[in-house]
Design a protein around this motif. Structure first.
Motif, PDB file in Angstrom:
ATOM      1  N   THR A  30       0.838  -1.210   0.000  1.00  0.00           N
ATOM      2  CA  THR A  30       0.000   0.000   0.000  1.00  0.00           C
ATOM      3  C   THR A  30       0.866   1.252   0.000  1.00  0.00           C
ATOM      4  OG1 THR A  30      -1.765  -1.149   1.197  1.00  0.00           O
ATOM      5  CG2 THR A  30      -1.802   1.264   1.231  1.00  0.00           C
ATOM      6  N   GLN A  31       1.912   1.253   0.848  1.00  0.00           N
ATOM      7  CA  GLN A  31       2.813   2.405   0.879  1.00  0.00           C
ATOM      8  C   GLN A  31       3.505   2.584  -0.462  1.00  0.00           C
ATOM      9  OE1 GLN A  31       6.123   2.151   3.582  1.00  0.00           O
ATOM     10  NE2 GLN A  31       6.828   4.236   3.157  1.00  0.00           N
ATOM     11  N   GLU A  32       3.926   1.487  -1.074  1.00  0.00           N
ATOM     12  CA  GLU A  32       4.597   1.562  -2.367  1.00  0.00           C
ATOM     13  C   GLU A  32       3.679   2.155  -3.432  1.00  0.00           C
ATOM     14  OE1 GLU A  32       6.896  -1.338  -5.618  1.00  0.00           O
ATOM     15  OE2 GLU A  32       5.654  -2.208  -4.022  1.00  0.00           O
ATOM     16  N   VAL A  33       2.442   1.694  -3.482  1.00  0.00           N
ATOM     17  CA  VAL A  33       1.476   2.175  -4.473  1.00  0.00           C
ATOM     18  C   VAL A  33       1.194   3.660  -4.262  1.00  0.00           C
ATOM     19  CG1 VAL A  33      -0.918   2.000  -5.259  1.00  0.00           C
ATOM     20  CG2 VAL A  33       0.417  -0.076  -4.846  1.00  0.00           C
ATOM     21  N   LEU A  34       1.009   4.057  -3.005  1.00  0.00           N
ATOM     22  CA  LEU A  34       0.717   5.467  -2.718  1.00  0.00           C
ATOM     23  C   LEU A  34       1.913   6.359  -3.031  1.00  0.00           C
ATOM     24  CD1 LEU A  34      -1.293   5.179   0.618  1.00  0.00           C
ATOM     25  CD2 LEU A  34      -2.175   5.755  -1.650  1.00  0.00           C
ATOM     26  N   PHE A  35       3.128   5.837  -2.810  1.00  0.00           N
ATOM     27  CA  PHE A  35       4.317   6.612  -3.156  1.00  0.00           C
ATOM     28  C   PHE A  35       4.407   6.844  -4.665  1.00  0.00           C
ATOM     29  CE2 PHE A  35       8.605   6.048  -4.955  1.00  0.00           C
ATOM     30  CZ  PHE A  35       9.109   7.322  -4.691  1.00  0.00           C
ATOM     31  N   VAL A  36       4.218   5.777  -5.442  1.00  0.00           N
ATOM     32  CA  VAL A  36       4.275   5.915  -6.904  1.00  0.00           C
ATOM     33  C   VAL A  36       3.184   6.867  -7.389  1.00  0.00           C
ATOM     34  CG1 VAL A  36       4.035   4.693  -9.104  1.00  0.00           C
ATOM     35  CG2 VAL A  36       5.326   3.649  -7.236  1.00  0.00           C
ATOM     36  N   LEU A  37       1.999   6.787  -6.785  1.00  0.00           N
ATOM     37  CA  LEU A  37       0.913   7.695  -7.148  1.00  0.00           C
ATOM     38  C   LEU A  37       1.275   9.138  -6.831  1.00  0.00           C
ATOM     39  CD1 LEU A  37      -1.993   8.233  -8.079  1.00  0.00           C
ATOM     40  CD2 LEU A  37      -2.759   7.745  -5.744  1.00  0.00           C
ATOM     41  N   THR A  38       1.887   9.364  -5.665  1.00  0.00           N
ATOM     42  CA  THR A  38       2.295  10.719  -5.272  1.00  0.00           C
ATOM     43  C   THR A  38       3.382  11.246  -6.194  1.00  0.00           C
ATOM     44  OG1 THR A  38       1.803  10.156  -2.973  1.00  0.00           O
ATOM     45  CG2 THR A  38       3.065  12.158  -3.353  1.00  0.00           C
ATOM     46  N   GLU A  47      16.374   0.626  -8.697  1.00  0.00           N
ATOM     47  CA  GLU A  47      17.673   0.819  -9.340  1.00  0.00           C
ATOM     48  C   GLU A  47      17.931  -0.197 -10.450  1.00  0.00           C
ATOM     49  OE1 GLU A  47      22.396   1.229  -8.063  1.00  0.00           O
ATOM     50  OE2 GLU A  47      20.891   0.621  -6.592  1.00  0.00           O
ATOM     51  N   GLN A  48      17.551  -1.461 -10.211  1.00  0.00           N
ATOM     52  CA  GLN A  48      17.846  -2.530 -11.167  1.00  0.00           C
ATOM     53  C   GLN A  48      16.748  -2.647 -12.220  1.00  0.00           C
ATOM     54  OE1 GLN A  48      20.726  -4.170 -11.150  1.00  0.00           O
ATOM     55  NE2 GLN A  48      21.320  -2.947  -9.378  1.00  0.00           N
ATOM     56  N   PRO A  49      17.133  -2.930 -13.477  1.00  0.00           N
ATOM     57  CA  PRO A  49      16.127  -3.145 -14.520  1.00  0.00           C
ATOM     58  C   PRO A  49      15.201  -4.303 -14.143  1.00  0.00           C
ATOM     59  CG  PRO A  49      18.307  -2.899 -15.490  1.00  0.00           C
ATOM     60  CD  PRO A  49      18.503  -3.030 -14.003  1.00  0.00           C
ATOM     61  N   SER A  50      13.914  -4.087 -14.244  1.00  0.00           N
ATOM     62  CA  SER A  50      12.942  -5.127 -13.904  1.00  0.00           C
ATOM     63  C   SER A  50      11.574  -4.733 -14.436  1.00  0.00           C
ATOM     64  CB  SER A  50      12.854  -5.315 -12.381  1.00  0.00           C
ATOM     65  OG  SER A  50      12.353  -4.137 -11.766  1.00  0.00           O
ATOM     66  N   LYS A  51      10.686  -5.707 -14.458  1.00  0.00           N
ATOM     67  CA  LYS A  51       9.315  -5.414 -14.880  1.00  0.00           C
ATOM     68  C   LYS A  51       8.619  -4.536 -13.845  1.00  0.00           C
ATOM     69  CE  LYS A  51       8.760  -9.870 -15.572  1.00  0.00           C
ATOM     70  NZ  LYS A  51       8.146 -11.189 -15.833  1.00  0.00           N
ATOM     71  N   ARG A  52       9.005  -4.655 -12.584  1.00  0.00           N
ATOM     72  CA  ARG A  52       8.429  -3.810 -11.533  1.00  0.00           C
ATOM     73  C   ARG A  52       8.844  -2.356 -11.755  1.00  0.00           C
ATOM     74  NH1 ARG A  52       6.644  -6.115  -6.723  1.00  0.00           N
ATOM     75  NH2 ARG A  52       5.931  -4.635  -5.134  1.00  0.00           N
ATOM     76  N   LYS A  53      10.106  -2.148 -12.149  1.00  0.00           N
ATOM     77  CA  LYS A  53      10.572  -0.796 -12.453  1.00  0.00           C
ATOM     78  C   LYS A  53       9.828  -0.243 -13.663  1.00  0.00           C
ATOM     79  CE  LYS A  53      14.710   1.875 -13.618  1.00  0.00           C
ATOM     80  NZ  LYS A  53      16.176   1.878 -13.736  1.00  0.00           N
ATOM     81  N   ASN A  54       9.619  -1.079 -14.677  1.00  0.00           N
ATOM     82  CA  ASN A  54       8.869  -0.648 -15.854  1.00  0.00           C
ATOM     83  C   ASN A  54       7.467  -0.178 -15.470  1.00  0.00           C
ATOM     84  OD1 ASN A  54      11.079  -1.405 -17.318  1.00  0.00           O
ATOM     85  ND2 ASN A  54      10.072  -3.030 -18.470  1.00  0.00           N
ATOM     86  N   ALA A  55       6.818  -0.939 -14.575  1.00  0.00           N
ATOM     87  CA  ALA A  55       5.463  -0.584 -14.150  1.00  0.00           C
ATOM     88  C   ALA A  55       5.451   0.743 -13.390  1.00  0.00           C
ATOM     89  CB  ALA A  55       4.884  -1.691 -13.277  1.00  0.00           C
ATOM     90  N   ALA A  56       6.451   0.936 -12.500  1.00  0.00           N
ATOM     91  CA  ALA A  56       6.522   2.178 -11.728  1.00  0.00           C
ATOM     92  C   ALA A  56       6.756   3.375 -12.638  1.00  0.00           C
ATOM     93  CB  ALA A  56       7.638   2.078 -10.687  1.00  0.00           C
ATOM     94  N   PHE A  57       7.673   3.233 -13.602  1.00  0.00           N
ATOM     95  CA  PHE A  57       7.958   4.341 -14.508  1.00  0.00           C
ATOM     96  C   PHE A  57       6.829   4.560 -15.509  1.00  0.00           C
ATOM     97  CE2 PHE A  57      12.152   4.454 -12.765  1.00  0.00           C
ATOM     98  CZ  PHE A  57      12.643   5.709 -13.080  1.00  0.00           C
ATOM     99  N   ALA A  58       6.090   3.507 -15.853  1.00  0.00           N
ATOM    100  CA  ALA A  58       4.939   3.679 -16.738  1.00  0.00           C
ATOM    101  C   ALA A  58       3.862   4.510 -16.054  1.00  0.00           C
ATOM    102  CB  ALA A  58       4.377   2.317 -17.147  1.00  0.00           C
ATOM    103  N   ILE A  85      -0.701   0.959 -19.164  1.00  0.00           N
ATOM    104  CA  ILE A  85      -0.741  -0.429 -18.697  1.00  0.00           C
ATOM    105  C   ILE A  85      -0.068  -1.336 -19.724  1.00  0.00           C
ATOM    106  CG2 ILE A  85      -2.262  -2.387 -18.227  1.00  0.00           C
ATOM    107  CD1 ILE A  85      -4.241  -0.396 -16.993  1.00  0.00           C
ATOM    108  N   ILE A  86      -0.396  -1.116 -20.999  1.00  0.00           N
ATOM    109  CA  ILE A  86       0.216  -1.911 -22.066  1.00  0.00           C
ATOM    110  C   ILE A  86       1.726  -1.689 -22.100  1.00  0.00           C
ATOM    111  CG2 ILE A  86       0.354  -2.218 -24.567  1.00  0.00           C
ATOM    112  CD1 ILE A  86      -2.636  -1.554 -24.697  1.00  0.00           C
ATOM    113  N   ALA A  87       2.148  -0.425 -21.974  1.00  0.00           N
ATOM    114  CA  ALA A  87       3.579  -0.107 -22.011  1.00  0.00           C
ATOM    115  C   ALA A  87       4.339  -0.825 -20.900  1.00  0.00           C
ATOM    116  CB  ALA A  87       3.782   1.400 -21.896  1.00  0.00           C
ATOM    117  N   ALA A  88       3.745  -0.887 -19.705  1.00  0.00           N
ATOM    118  CA  ALA A  88       4.404  -1.553 -18.583  1.00  0.00           C
ATOM    119  C   ALA A  88       4.644  -3.032 -18.858  1.00  0.00           C
ATOM    120  CB  ALA A  88       3.555  -1.394 -17.322  1.00  0.00           C
ATOM    121  N   PHE A  89       3.771  -3.644 -19.660  1.00  0.00           N
ATOM    122  CA  PHE A  89       3.876  -5.079 -19.928  1.00  0.00           C
ATOM    123  C   PHE A  89       4.697  -5.420 -21.167  1.00  0.00           C
ATOM    124  CE2 PHE A  89       0.166  -5.204 -17.094  1.00  0.00           C
ATOM    125  CZ  PHE A  89       0.479  -6.294 -16.305  1.00  0.00           C
TER     126      PHE A  89
END
Length: 531
Positions: A42-50, A164-175, A363-367
């Motif tokens: 929840t904290q992670e999601v709210l941080f990315v949203l902020t 920091e590391q390349p990952s699908k999670r990073k892609n989703a956060a940056f998307a 959403i598509i870009a993240a995937f």
């Protein structure tokens, strides 16, 4: 015969001390897992949203201004040039100060700057709602632009260090983060349209203040502690801030963009003495900035990054796309109000498809960013822009919204989101951890600078065609100046294709591919991860 290593025994008990066993491998955190700095998802999601609301700040303001521009102009007696300055003031201030705030964030910490910028943006938005003169409103919009400059670098810097590391999670956060620009514009128009329809245009700024006050409070609790090393405030640190570079970039960008925005409405047009002086001096200061950065030991912008061909090409494609998108969407919103005579609320409702499409595209870009060549994504974005602006350029006063504007909105969002996602992720991967804020500043400075230039060119084109527009031909007289601006946006997007075809970016994020040869191939794997 090889002997297996034996753990040391305790002298007293002659038993094996399990705590002394040296592990054969070092456990590496899983880049696909939740970063350890977050206590919960929840904290992670709210941080990315902020963080997304930080990059959405400028777009949110532009969207809010777009649907109330006609009402503000009528209430305060503003010309078209003065109306465009409401948006230009914020993009100009943001673009001029982004590099400074990026360096400050990297040197002195990101969280406090991030939270403070959200709060003071709310304060200036509240003050803007009480404006009684055009100059007051323009100045306060400029101050809000200054707060966007203070919020984006720390937001992107925090994202870059946490993921920091390349990952699908990073892609989703940056998307999600990249979605802030187009979605901020659309939701800004929707909220502003509703508020102004129920009350008046001033309510749009009051609502903006409430939204960002809430997120500034939320940021206090959701933004993790910035663990990157901080610099002490002394003479050596002051030198690292590159004060001469700061002065050159602020003065150069400010003068050049101010001249472009004011040239067509000056007393003697582009021949006015102070307009020529601002253009020439501004251009010379920006050139001087480039030379200075090449020789200064602590450059604000490391010029070596431009030696990366993909980096330079990505930035050029992004700036041309951003310039065309900002200008086209602003003048299309103005067209709906001035020519089609739609209210702010009706205008906002017809812009709603952009928000829905923006969510889908991100959403598509993240995937797919770790599966599909990012060069293909950039080219898709370029052609999305071209088709979008061509559709609204051939639009007339009698044209159907569903035949021209609706598909144009969808295609414009495809272009904006794909280009911004690829550029953001590539730039973040190209800079070291301690320069993540300045990396975000480079992208945003160039984007906002080109938006200011675009507004200046668009306003000049609009006024020039408007003065000479006559009845007759394919376009009606009222549409001709708007159509000319849309053709300018189409041309800028077309030029971007010429640069995008030379990109060599592969996929970004995901797992590294194994290379059997070893040795020097490790560099290739590293490059592949960045690509």
């Amino acid at each position: 015969m090889a002997v297996a290593p034996v753990a040391p025994a305790s002298a007293a008990t002659n038993t094996v001390d399990e705590k002394a066993v040296i592990p054969s491998t070092v456990e590496i955190p899983n880049p696909e897992g939740r970063p350890s700095c977050f206590k919960s998802t929840t904290q992670e999601v709210l941080f990315v949203l902020t963080a997304t609301m930080a990059i959405a700040m400028g777009a949110f303001l532009s969207g809010a201004v777009a649907v109330i521009s006609a009402s503000v102009g009528a209430d305060l007696g503003m010309t078209t040039a003065e109306i465009t300055w409401i948006s230009s003031a914020s993009t100009l201030a943001g673009g001029a100060f982004l590099l400074l705030f990026g360096r400050l964030a990297d040197c002195f910490g990101r969280k406090s700057m991030f939270v403070g910028s959200l709060f003071f943006f709310a304060v200036f938005a509240l003050a803007a709602g009480f404006s009684q003169t055009p100059i007051t409103l323009d100045v306060l919009n400029g101050m809000m632009g200054l707060m966007t400059a203070a919020s984006i670098p720390p937001a992107q810097g925090l994202l870059g260090t946490i993921y920091e590391q390349p990952s699908k999670r990073k892609n989703a956060a940056f998307a999600c983060f990249s979605a802030g620009n187009p979605l901020g514009f659309v939701f800004g128009t929707i909220f502003s349209g509703i508020a102004s329809d129920i009350f008046n245009w001033r309510a749009s700024f009051f609502l903006l203040a409430i939204i960002y006050l809430v997120f500034s409070i939320l940021a206090v609790f959701t933004v993790p502690k910035d663990t990157t090393p901080k610099e002490p405030f002394n003479w050596e640190t002051f030198q690292k801030l590159d004060p001469i570079g700061v002065v050159l970039t602020i003065a150069g960008v400010g003068m050049f963009c101010a001249a472009l925005s004011s040239g067509d409405t000056a007393s003697h047009g582009w021949k006015t003495n102070y307009i020529i002086a601002l253009l020439v001096i501004g251009a010379l200061l920006m050139i001087a900035f480039v030379f200075w950065e090449n020789y200064y030991p602590h450059p604000l912008v490391p010029m070596s990054i431009w030696l990366d061909r993909n980096f330079s090409l990505v930035i050029i494609v992004l700036l041309l796309g951003s310039m065309s998108f900002a200008v086209a969407e602003f003048f299309l919103s103005l067209y709906m109000q001035e020519v089609w005579k739609w209210s702010p609320l009706i205008t906002a409702v017809h812009l709603l498809p952009m928000a829905i499409m923006g969510i889908i595209v991100n959403i598509i870009a993240a995937f797919i960013m770790h599966k599909v060549s990012n060069k293909v994504l950039m080219l898709t974005g370029c052609f999305g822009f071209i088709l979008s602006f061509t559709l609204i350029a051939v639009n007339t006063i009698h044209s159907s919204y569903w035949a021209f504007c609706f598909p144009s909105f969808l295609l414009a969002v495809v272009g904006a989101d794909l280009e911004f996602n690829v550029a953001n992720l590539y730039v973040a991967s190209s800079m070291p951890k301690h320069q993540q804020s300045i990396a975000g500043s480079i992208v945003q400075t160039i984007t906002k600078l080109c938006q200011s230039v675009g507004f200046g060119i668009g306003t000049a084109v609009f006024n020039a065609v408007g003065r000479s527009a006559k009845t007759g031909g394919y376009w009606d007289k009222e549409t001709k100046p708007y159509s000319a601006v849309f053709w300018f946006a189409t041309a800028a997007s077309g030029i971007s294709v010429l640069f995008a075809v030379f990109l060599t970016i592969g996929t970004q994020g995901g797992k590294e591919k194994e290379v059997e040869d070893g040795g020097d191939d490790r560099d290739e794997r590293s490059a592949e991860v960045q690509r």
